[in-house]
Structure formats: structure tokens, C-alpha cells
Scaffold this motif. Structure first.
Motif, PDB file in Angstrom:
ATOM      1  N   THR A 177       0.802  -1.217   0.000  1.00 33.96           N
ATOM      2  CA  THR A 177       0.000   0.000   0.000  1.00 33.96           C
ATOM      3  C   THR A 177       0.835   1.268   0.000  1.00 33.96           C
ATOM      4  N   ALA A 178       1.889   1.312   0.788  1.00 39.34           N
ATOM      5  CA  ALA A 178       2.675   2.536   0.926  1.00 39.34           C
ATOM      6  C   ALA A 178       3.274   2.998  -0.390  1.00 39.34           C
ATOM      7  N   GLY A 222      -2.182   6.985   0.777  1.00 43.61           N
ATOM      8  CA  GLY A 222      -2.279   6.683   2.198  1.00 43.61           C
ATOM      9  C   GLY A 222      -3.240   7.544   2.982  1.00 43.61           C
ATOM     10  N   THR A 223      -3.501   8.766   2.529  1.00 41.72           N
ATOM     11  CA  THR A 223      -4.366   9.681   3.267  1.00 41.72           C
ATOM     12  C   THR A 223      -5.359  10.336   2.329  1.00 41.72           C
ATOM     13  N   ALA A 254       0.203   0.353   8.938  1.00 41.72           N
ATOM     14  CA  ALA A 254       0.099   0.900   7.585  1.00 41.72           C
ATOM     15  C   ALA A 254      -1.231   0.571   6.915  1.00 41.72           C
ATOM     16  N   SER A 255      -2.132  -0.117   7.607  1.00 40.41           N
ATOM     17  CA  SER A 255      -3.375  -0.573   6.985  1.00 40.41           C
ATOM     18  C   SER A 255      -4.424   0.514   6.865  1.00 40.41           C
ATOM     19  N   GLY A 256      -4.346   1.520   7.740  1.00 42.59           N
ATOM     20  CA  GLY A 256      -5.382   2.545   7.778  1.00 42.59           C
ATOM     21  C   GLY A 256      -6.511   2.234   8.734  1.00 42.59           C
ATOM     22  N   ASP A 281      -9.445  -0.208   5.587  1.00 41.67           N
ATOM     23  CA  ASP A 281      -8.822  -1.393   5.004  1.00 41.67           C
ATOM     24  C   ASP A 281      -9.827  -2.479   4.662  1.00 41.67           C
TER      25      ASP A 281
END
Length: 332
Positions: free
Chosen positions: A70-71, A95-96, A161-163, A168
Motif C-alpha cells: 500500500t505505501a 495513504g491519506t 500501515a493498513s489505515g 482497510d
């Protein structure tokens, strides 16, 4: 048609196998930051391998599929678009919320199509729900029930890092609700709990969540999500209207038993998303080849991904504050 694939993990490997089997695809070029992994898969499948991203993008491609961690999504989408190539990217594309909006603006300027990986739009059951709603077969819709239940939690290292569970996991339900109904989600009320591993709490996440959505026509939707469904992978949606009710996800491998004495629907439950949505993933990439060829517009655009993300943002805020949140508030 020549397609580049970035990312050769579990879903990337499946996408590579799928692409090689599609009639429209004549060449597949694999790339991964783990060059040896990509090379070994290329040898196994009879695909080509590009050890560097620049070499991949300069190898005469017609489109790019992104299945990397994802990153890396935003930078890879940006690079592919900069090369003028149509892009398929697994969600999320960034990511955001702010990064997503910035990236979508850049894609508009680049003028290349983006298809985002919400595979439920290509599942036969969800398509039947959408058709039933659109035709009026179910009358006016009053209630929708959706669930996403993983059979086992992800490793602790995945969570930061999944959110979180709403961005996710439940985001697939949020997108499906919009797609099936053709309506917008305007308000969210969400809650969550942790009864499993402590690392969910430590990461500021929850392992089980429930969300009530209000659509712009007043329809009510409940979405539940959990990381601990020991019976197996369970994804369903039920649409109830004034003229009837229709459900999807009750196939022979649904992980359910019945108190009335009947057996579980099937002897072997789904163990994950690749089992449950295998055909949908194939249909999804088939659609992408049609996008690349210019035969159709993207069936799941960046704006669609942004809309689902806004609902997830609202759900996260609602869960943290204990109050209903308007989706427009989450987008400010």
C-alpha cells in the motif's frame, strides 16, 4: 496488448496468472522491489521481468497493474501516469485523504484512465443485486445489511500501515453500497471493540466494527466487519425492499450453520478473498484490458475510490468520538 505488473506477492501473483490467461494480453512484464521474487515468478509463468521500474515503464507497455504494498501505491500510480499509461491499482491509491485528492488532480492533468480494485463490482451476486435495485424488482429499498468477516487477523506488523478496519476492510462494503444502490452515503454512525489480540488496541485500531449508514434517500444500511470469524471468510449483502428481499454471499461455501438442523451450506468454507472472489478478480482485469484498449471507460474511477474513502474517514471519526458524522464533515 502488453501489460506491466508491479508487485508479485499473493494478490500480484494471482493477477499475473490471470493476465497471462486473458486473450487480449500478449505479453506480461513483472516488476517487484524484491527483484529475485519477480524474476522467479516470471520464469515460472513464462512472463518477462524488468529489474527496475524505469525499465518496466520503458518496455513498450500498453497498461500497468499495481499490486505492490500500500505505501508504494501513490508513487507507482504517479510514475505510470507520467509515462502515459492506463493504470489499474489495488485500493487504496494513496495513504491519506489529502494525498488521494492530490493524486487524483495529477491524474486529471495527465489524462490517463485509472481503475481502482474494488472487485465486488465484478462479482455476479453483487451485480444481480444492483440489477434488481435498478429494475425496481425489490420495490423501494428500506434496509441493507452487509458484512465482511476475515477468518483470522492479520499480523501485528500489518496494522500500522493498513489505515484501520474501516479504511482497510469495511471500505469494500461502503463502495458496494454506493454501487449497488446508485445512492450516496450522507451520514455514518460507527462503533468498534477489541476482544482479540492486544496489538489492535496498541495500533489504535479495533478488531470488530459495526456501522450504520444513512443514504441520501433515507435508506438505512448496517455494515459489520471483524478479523476473527473462525468459521471462515464471510462476505454477504442483503437488500430488503417493499417488494422483496435479495441476498448474495450464500453460496455453497458460505461459512454458516443453521439452528433448524440443516448442515452448513457447504463442506468447505471460503478461506479468504481469493477463494470467495476468484471469478470477480478475473472479470475485473478483463475489464481493465477493455479500458486499456479504449473500448470502455473505467468501471471504478478514482472519484469512486475517494467517495468510499470519505465514508471510511467518517466511520473512523464516528468510532473515535462516539457520535454520528456527516460524510461532508469528514471531507473537510
Amino acid at each position: 496488448m502488453r501489460i506491466g505488473l508491479i508487485g508479485t506477492g499473493r494478490i500480484g501473483t494471482f493477477h499475473a496468472e490471470t493476465l497471462i490467461g486473458l486473450p487480449a494480453v500478449t505479453r506480461v512484464v513483472l516488476h517487484d522491489a524484491l527483484a529475485r521474487q519477480a524474476h522467479e515468478l516470471a520464469v515460472k509463468l513464462g512472463a518477462d521481468h524488468a529489474p527496475g521500474l524505469d525499465r518496466l515503464l520503458d518496455s513498450g507497455l500498453d497498461g500497468v497493474v499495481i499490486a505492490a504494498p500500500t505505501a508504494a501505491h501513490a508513487d507507482l500510480v504517479r510514475a505510470a501516469a507520467g509515462a502515459g499509461l492506463p493504470v489499474f491499482c489495488e485500493k487504496p491509491i494513496a495513504g491519506t485523504l489529502g494525498e488521494t485528492r492530490t493524486l487524483l488532480g495529477e491524474l486529471d492533468n495527465a489524462g490517463v484512465p485509472l481503475q481502482v480494485g474494488f472487485q465486488r463490482r465484478f462479482d455476479a451476486g453483487y451485480t444481480a443485486l444492483r440489477d434488481a435495485v435498478a429494475s425496481g424488482e425489490l420495490g423501494w429499498i428500506h434496509t441493507i445489511r452487509a458484512c465482511t468477516a476475515d477468518p483470522a487477523p492479520p499480523p501485528a506488523g500489518y496494522l500500522p500501515a493498513s489505515g484501520g478496519i474501516f479504511r482497510d476492510c469495511a471500505v469494500h462494503d461502503f463502495d458496494s453500497v454506493r454501487w449497488v444502490t446508485g445512492r450516496e452515503i450522507v451520514e455514518v454512525s460507527a462503533t468498534g471493540s477489541n476482544r482479540g489480540e492486544a496489538y489492535f488496541t496498541e495500533a489504535g485500531d479495533v478488531d470488530t466494527a459495526a456501522t450504520v449508514l444513512t443514504l441520501d434517500d433515507g435508506t438505512l444500511v448496517t455494515c459489520t466487519a471483524t478479523r476473527y470469524n473462525g468459521a471462515g471468510y464471510d462476505v454477504r449483502m442483503e437488500v430488503a425492499g417493499s417488494g422483496g428481499t435479495l441476498a448474495t454471499g450464500l453460496d455453497p461455501r458460505a461459512p454458516l450453520r443453521f439452528t433448524e438442523g440443516g448442515p452448513r451450506l457447504g463442506p468447505v468454507a471460503h478461506d479468504g478473498f481469493l477463494s470467495r472472489f476468484r471469478d470477480a478478480y478475473v472479470a475485473e482485469l478483463t475489464a481493465f484490458t477493455e479500458v486499456v484498449a479504449g473500448h470502455r471507460p473505467s468501471p471504478c474511477t478514482g472519484d469512486d475510490a475517494l467517495a468510499a474513502l470519505l465514508v471510511a474517514e467518517a466511520a473512523d471519526l464516528s468510532c473515535r468520538t462516539g457520535r454520528p458524522v456527516r460524510v461532508e464533515e469528514a471531507g473537510r
